[in-house]
Enzyme design. Structure first.
Site, mmCIF file in Angstrom:
data_model
loop_
_atom_site.group_PDB
_atom_site.id
_atom_site.type_symbol
_atom_site.label_atom_id
_atom_site.label_comp_id
_atom_site.label_asym_id
_atom_site.label_seq_id
_atom_site.Cartn_x
_atom_site.Cartn_y
_atom_site.Cartn_z
ATOM 1 N N CYS A 151 0.724 -0.636 0.094
ATOM 2 C CA CYS A 151 0.352 0.339 -0.312
ATOM 3 C C CYS A 151 0.555 1.609 0.060
ATOM 4 O O CYS A 151 1.633 1.127 0.610
ATOM 5 C CB CYS A 151 -0.900 0.039 1.091
ATOM 6 S SG CYS A 151 -2.309 1.637 1.236
ATOM 7 N N GLU A 1210 2.374 16.470 1.824
ATOM 8 C CA GLU A 1210 3.553 16.917 1.032
ATOM 9 C C GLU A 1210 4.115 16.770 3.100
ATOM 10 O O GLU A 1210 5.230 16.247 3.096
ATOM 11 C CB GLU A 1210 3.863 17.524 -0.020
ATOM 12 C CG GLU A 1210 2.921 17.330 -0.548
ATOM 13 C CD GLU A 1210 3.908 18.017 -1.877
ATOM 14 O OE1 GLU A 1210 4.312 18.953 -1.778
ATOM 15 O OE2 GLU A 1210 3.200 17.387 -2.893
HETATM 16 S S1 FES Z 1 -1.732 2.007 -2.107
HETATM 17 FE FE1 FES Z 1 -3.364 1.195 -0.244
HETATM 18 S S2 FES Z 1 -4.950 2.932 -0.438
HETATM 19 FE FE2 FES Z 1 -4.258 3.845 -2.182
#
Ligand code: FES
Ligand SMILES: Cc1cc2nc3c(=O)[nH]c(=O)nc-3n(C[C@H](O)[C@H](O)[C@H](O)COP(=O)(O)OP(=O)(O)OC[C@H]3O[C@@H](n4cnc5c(N)ncnc54)[C@H](O)[C@@H]3O)c2cc1C
Ligand code: FES
Length: 1266
Positions: A151, A1210
């Site tokens: 992720c 950011e």
């Molecule tokens: S890659 Fe996991 S929420 Fe975007």
């Protein structure tokens, strides 16, 4: 052999529906993923890497073997559709959704804010689904099981928090009845429709295909018979089929033989009497882990299998291990001797025997090493025999990886020593990752026989022998031979410390005997809210979260194909920069059935650039190479075909001839500086001290410190690759690009096609992550696809496979700096001179100068600083904006200079930063700094670190504190349109920002509902559309959510103003009554709002933050773990605190990747060698801080912010440089002990990887004493 029955169709169940697939419609290369997405149109299952490395494609498989029903996760991108015959497959859509009921795992992930862009979410859910269904799991087991799920957005913490609630040992343990239901599904009592009797599968069968046969056998005899009678036909045994994830798929053999259910190959026997465990060759890695865990606990002589179990747990990831087998792994090693196979290492270390059977059923027993020399044609790995080892043996194996999980080892090592007292009777010392040939350290093994090991002189001799006989090869992108040799010797020392009697090892050295032990992670998220303003500032989860976790959220590649749908793929230059294209021959590609066209530069009706002048771009970057290659893999043209796979395959067949390059390419800033090629170095800005004219140096210079600094590229690693779908319309084109900037896609297409901008409709619902990579760069793909659609008048989709995406698209700007600082005794800067060079590659359209300067200055007193910035042109792809471009590099550079000063003067770096802080200009930084001392318990932890380092030679801890004053520049513009519907008063908003995962739509809904005083459920956000929001800026720079909310408020206010007279005439109307009345009174119920830097109240401001990172290092391996991170970040009055917490966590973890695990390596020609999940490594779930604490200070409203908020996306990545700095601080203690004469500081030279850390440790085996 019983004859195999011929099947013409294969059957599988997907989420309870039976599908029959004609063998004419698929090939063995058709993966389950392709089948689900393209044939069944179940696009909730995603795809990205296609090699088992990202987890976006995970589905759960339910299978009955020997009457035992199992559910396990697989990577659908690796599994051939033919392996699925008889399987029940559960996909994200099937387990729950809006039409039925959301599955509790989908809900739990959403409720815990575990999604941002949502592209990884279906894979996360399905991995957890299968895990849960396979029996109770502890929190540690759950945390351990997501190594294969990348992720890029969330930083994993919320995902782990969510799923750990399902653990058997969780305080909040939740039980999921739906999964219990699945488990009760038994033979003959199946709740799902299934036309097949389970035991029918025991009869072998085959599918006759156009080019080959796919055979399924259940008995070894049958397998051998097929091999015996197949003559010269080529064949391949298919077990998990996961090897294709490592070395790609092979050319079609004549016969595929599916061996996954061959009894003899998948069962085991254990005999205490014979002291042997006989394992079927195709035992899966997961089954092996479970079996070894059991046997090791129950049988003393097999206690060593717990080491094997732990080691296998580090191979690949859960879905790969679920189907990947031992024999399959060994055959990879057999076919590619350089493969650092952990299975081979384990078997060789523990002297396991491999039983090979030939077609005449003759068996031969060989060692793993002998196996590599065999002729394996028509032979099968039948068994692996493990023998018992009594208590006279000591053993341990190691896999030292560049990140915590799911990557191959830099060096693997296995040690098995038999002792008589302290004397070695026999030794097995095995290494992997040294070279294709090297297996045993034979000389060391021989030397050890009969030697008393626990003696420093003996050990020195062993190290010397190892030093002599270990000769690592050097094959890029692998790590350097020097590092691997040092690591190999260090591991032997680690082993010795591990097994040595406690009384012979000094207490300071003892901890060197263990590897880093990571507990279950945890976190704190602290923020205040003002309930009076709800829904503004209310901590809610993303509005799209459930759509994402249930696979309903649609991404561009999920848009259903239209009739006549075509697909495009790039042909790219396989030649070094400055080569000239001599000829392009497309015949081989165009001759393939299904390939439709090739388009190159000569086919472009307008300008051959995706950065046109009319878009305001200073540099017109070529869409297709004009002739002279600018960088390796520059696009030359596109192939268009009737399927994506075919387009990709055919593109590789286009034959391009090149002249020799004029010169060697410049691949780094340092190449250019060394060559003194000033034509490539462009001066940008010189910052001079305010007191110009006078002598600006301070008068108290006691020390002069000189150094340099380099950090390299970072790939965005958006989980959704660059893509675009283009549909011709009667007057132009509908464009569905994965762009962060609609205007860029629109201007580029208009210019390339030479058609008016007004004929191009751009629609963007969401992106699966962007991180800056889809600002201008998406136009490369969208213009190419648009060209094909325009020329052919057919819909064209294009998505770049990961490797192409990484080769073509530029990355974070590398920064090289040289500096000289004069300081007084306290480290106060008396003068600073520096030159900062940013590497733009062949680009130049995304400037960073002002923000680079802002964050190089950070919160410090710059009155005695003079520095200049330069842009350097190299021969790589055009580097581009990547989350917090310029600011990440600038802040890291200055803070590393501060730490360099501190180390040189033997001061605490925190003190040096404090004395150089401009307290007058940045009192908030001082406030947060002071707050952090108590909230982060900094003074006590510093003392603990000192004590720890004093007590330990080979484990070290370090801390770094990084303050930040981040300038938010305002130079964008956005339009927002708000429409209120008269029937029910519901509100639709469409805005010019893009939902990239940052939660912009959630904030829009909160702000709109707040302003109108209505429930959030009344507001819905539509996809972004250039006709409603034309001429908008890019989504980026952190400012978009706020700016769009500003424009939204303006639109809402226009509407409220129009409604005011009506409202005043009514008695306290409900919203619905008011809207109805307005409608009846002909009030226009739609309005636009605009944001630009010229609008009232828009001003730049600072975002403050401070971060404390504490790490622990294993000085013998270079590995680290992040023990704790404390971040105080100023977000003003957060509009949506949970969304903002997600941004901080995600940004910080992306920074961890940049600074510790991600590295782009080129070969001498300029070809990128780290362009796969196999060798480019964003952080995984176990790389995040063990204790991750975030606090938003209360009562810090931003007077110039929209609704008193501040931007957030950011800045937090900038303070992540505290991680490599903390590593340096930890290592400083080791360096000091290793060699007092050497400086404690070592400069940045790329990421602070495991290799970088060990290589800078000043370790020498002479220090490796007991
Ligand atoms: S890659 Fe996991 S929420 Fe975007
Ligand atoms: C993302 C990823 C990460 C990985 N990380 C690691 C790692 O860190 N360390 C590591 O060691 N490995 C790693 N691997 C490799 C992984 O362990 C292997 O892919 C897996 O074990 C192969 O098993 P399989 O059953 O899928 O083989 P398959 O792909 O089905 O087959 C591979 C080869 O073995 C042959 N074969 C299969 N069974 C037999 C048999 N009984 N007799 C003779 N030939 C046979 C097949 O003909 C084929 O040529 C990784 C793989 C992936 C995809
Ligand atoms: S697409 Fe299957 S693991 Fe990445």
């Amino acid at each position: 052999m019983e004859s195999l029955s011929l099947l013409k169709r294969l059957k599988l169940h997907v989420s309870g529906v039976e599908y029959t697939v004609s063998t004419a419609d698929v090939t063995p290369d058709t993966t389950l993923n392709t089948y689900l997405r393209e044939k069944v149109h179940l696009t909730g299952t995603k795809r990205m890497c296609l090699e088992g490395g990202c987890g976006s494609c995970i589905v759960a498989v339910e299978e009955t073997i020997n009457d035992e029903r199992k559910i396990f996760a697989v990577n659908s991108c690796l599994v051939s559709i033919f392996s699925c015959h008889g399987w029940k497959i559960h996909t994200i859509e099937g387990i729950g959704g809006p039409a039925t009921k959301y599955h509790p795992i989908q809900t739990i992930l959403a409720d815990n804010n575990g999604t941002q862009c949502g592209f990884c979410s279906p894979g996360m859910v399905m991995n957890m689904y299968a895990l849960y269904a396979s029996g109770p799991k502890t929190q540690a087991e759950i945390e351990d099981s997501f190594g294969g799920n990348i992720c890029r957005c969330t930083g994993y913490r919320p995902i782990l928090t969510a799923f750990k609630k399902l653990a058997s040992d969780s305080d909040e343990a939740v039980t999921l009845e739906d999964i219990e239901d699945v488990k009760i599904c038994q033979k003959g009592n199946c709740t799902k429709v299934c036309n097949e009797k389970c035991d029918e599968k025991k009869n072998g069968y085959y599918f006759g295909l156009r080019e080959s046969k796919w055979m399924k056998v259940y008995h070894l005899k049958d397998l051998l018979e097929i091999l015996r009678t197949s003559g010269s036909a080529t064949y391949m045994l298919v077990a998990g089929n996961t090897a294709r994830g490592v070395y790609g798929s092979k050319p079609h053999p004549d016969i595929y033989i599916d061996v996954t259910n061959v009894d003899e190959l998948t069962s085991y026997t254990f005999s205490e009497v014979d002291d042997t465990l006989v394992l079927g060759g195709n035992f899966t890695l997961t089954n092996a882990i479970q079996l070894f865990s059991k046997i090791s606990k129950e049988n003393k002589n097999f206690a060593y299998l717990s080491d094997v179990e732990e080691h296998i747990n580090l191979i690949a990831n859960v879905p790969v291990r679920n189907i990947g087998t031992i024999a399959g792994n060994l055959m990879i090693k057999y076919n590619h001797n350089e493969f650092p196979s952990n299975i081979f290492l384990l078997l060789e270390t523990y002297n396991a025997v491999i039983v090979i059977v030939d077609v005449e059923e003759n068996e031969s027993m060989v060692s793993p090493q002998q196996f590599l020399q065999l002729n394996m044609a028509k032979r099968v790995i039948k068994h692996i025999i493990f023998n018992g080892y009594d208590s006279s043996y000591r053993f341990k194996t190691y896999k030292i990886m560049p990140r915590a999980q799911n990557t191959h080892g830099l060096v693997n090592a296995g040690f098995l020593l038999k002792f008589n007292g302290q004397t070695v009777v026999s030794a097995r010392i095995v290494y992997g990752g040294i070279s294709s040939e090297f297996v045993h350290a034979t000389k060391a093994e021989n030397f050890l026989k009969g030697i008393r090991l626990f003696d420093n002189n003996v050990l020195q001799s062993v190290y010397q022998i190892l030093d002599d006989e270990i000769r690592p090869d050097y094959v890029l992108p692998d790590s350097s031979p020097e590092f691997r040799k040092l690591l190999a010797i260090s591991l032997f020392y680690k082993f010795v410390l591990n097994i040595a009697p406690q009384d012979v090892v000094s207490s300071r050295n003892k901890s060197g005997g263990s590897i880093l032990d990571r507990p279950v992670s945890t976190g704190v998220q602290e923020f205040g809210t003002n309930k009076k303003n709800y829904p503004l500032g209310q901590p809610i989860i993303k509005v799209e979260a459930l759509a994402q976790t249930s696979g309903q959220a649609q991404y561009i590649a999920d848009i259903p194909d239209l009739p006549n749908q075509l697909f495009a793929a790039f042909v790219t230059a396989k030649a070094s920069a400055s080569s000239q294209i001599v000829s392009i021959n497309t015949a081989a590609a165009l001759n393939i059935k299904g390939v439709v066209a090739y388009f190159g530069k000569d086919d472009v009706p307008g300008e051959n650039t995706f950065t046109p002048r009319m878009g305001g771009f200073p540099v017109q970057e070529e869409l297709f190479c004009e002739g002279k290659v600018q960088y390796f893999d520059q696009p030359i043209g596109i192939i268009v075909a009737d399927s994506h796979d075919l387009a990709v395959k055919a593109a590789e067949l286009v034959e391009v001839k090149y002249s020799k390059p004029d010169r060697k390419p410049y691949l780094t800033i340092i190449d250019v500086l060394r060559a003194k090629d000033t034509s490539r170095i462009h001066h940008q800005t010189s910052v001079v001290p305010k007191s110009k004219g006078k002598c600006w140096f301070g008068t108290d210079t006691r020390h002069v410190i000189k150094g340099d600094f380099y950090i390299g590229m970072q790939y965005h690693f958006h989980m959704e690759v660059q893509c675009c779908n283009v549909v011709p319309t009667e007057d132009g084109l509908d464009l569905y690009p994965s762009t962060q900037w609609m205007d860029s896609a629109q201007t580029a297409c208009s210019s390339v096609l030479n058609i008016p901008m007004s004929r191009i409709n751009v629609h963007v619902r969401r992106l699966g992550g962007g991180f800056g990579g889809k600002i201008t760069r998406n136009a490369i793909v969208s213009t190419a696809a648009a060209l094909a659609a325009y020329k052919l008048k057919k819909p064209v989709k294009m998505w770049m496979p990961l490797e192409k995406n990484m080769n073509v698209i530029g990355k974070r700007y590398p920064l090289y700096a040289t500096y000289e600082v004069g300081v007084n005794a306290k480290g106060v800067i008396q003068y600073l001179k520096a030159d900062l060079y940013s590497d733009f590659g062949v680009g130049g359209n995304e400037p960073i100068d002002s923000v680079l300067i802002d964050l190089f200055e950070n919160c410090y007193d710059i009155s005695r600083w003079a520095f200049s910035t330069y842009v350097v042109a190299t021969d790589t792809h055009a580097n581009c904006y990547t989350r917090a471009p310029g600011t990440v590099e600038g802040l890291c550079c200055i803070d590393s200079i501060m730490e360099h000063i501190a180390h040189s003067l033997d001061l605490d770096a925190a003190d040096v930063k404090r004395v150089n802080t401009n307290e007058t200009k940045f009192p908030e930084v001082v406030r947060f700094w002071n707050d952090m001392q108590t909230w982060g318990d900094v003074p006590n932890r510093k003392k603990d670190i000192q004590a720890f380092n004093k007590a330990n030679r080979w484990k070290k801890r370090g801390m770094s504190i990084v303050p930040m004053a981040w300038t938010l520049e305002v130079n964008f513009n956005y339009t927002v349109m708000v429409s209120i519907f008269h029937g029910d008063g519901s509100v639709a908003v469409s805005h010019g920002g893009i939902e990239v995962g940052q939660g912009i739509n959630t904030k829009v809904i909160q702000v709109c509902a707040y302003r109108f005083g209505i429930p959030m459920t009344k507001v819905s956000v539509k996809p972004s559309y250039n006709v409603i929001a034309p001429n908008c800026s890019t989504t980026g720079g952190s400012a978009t959510s706020e700016s769009v909310c500003y424009a939204l408020l303006r639109a809402c206010d226009v509407l409220l103003e129009r409604m005011k007279p009506i409202r005043e005439k009514m008695k306290n109307p409900t919203w619905e009554e008011l809207i109805k009345k307005c409608f009846d009174s002909n009030i226009q119920l739609t309005a636009s709002g605009f944001y630009s830097e010229d609008e009232p109240g828009i001003k730049e401001y600072y975002i403050y933050g401070i971060c404390v990172t504490e790490v622990e290092l294993d000085v013998l391996t270079g590995q680290n773990q992040i023990l704790r991170v404390d971040i105080i970040e100023d977000v003003g009055d957060s509009m949506s605190p949970l969304i903002d917490i997600g941004q901080v966590e995600g940004a910080f973890v992306m920074g961890i990747g940049y600074y510790t695990t991600e590295e782009i390596i080129f070969d001498g020609q300029g070809e990128i060698l780290t362009n796969r999940t196999w060798n480019y490594r964003p952080p995984g779930a176990k790389d995040i801080p063990i204790n991750f604490r975030i606090k938003f200070p209360e009562n810090t409203p931003n007077p110039v912010g929209v609704l008193k908020s501040k931007a957030v996306a950011e800045p937090p990545i900038c303070i992540s440089c505290s991680v490599p700095l903390a590593i340096r601080n930890a290592l400083a203690s080791a360096r000091e002990e290793a060699d007092e004469s050497k400086p404690k500081w070592y400069s940045f030279n790329g990421p602070t990887t495991v290799e970088n850390t060990l290589s800078n440790s000043l370790n020498d085996y002479q220090q490796y004493v007991l």
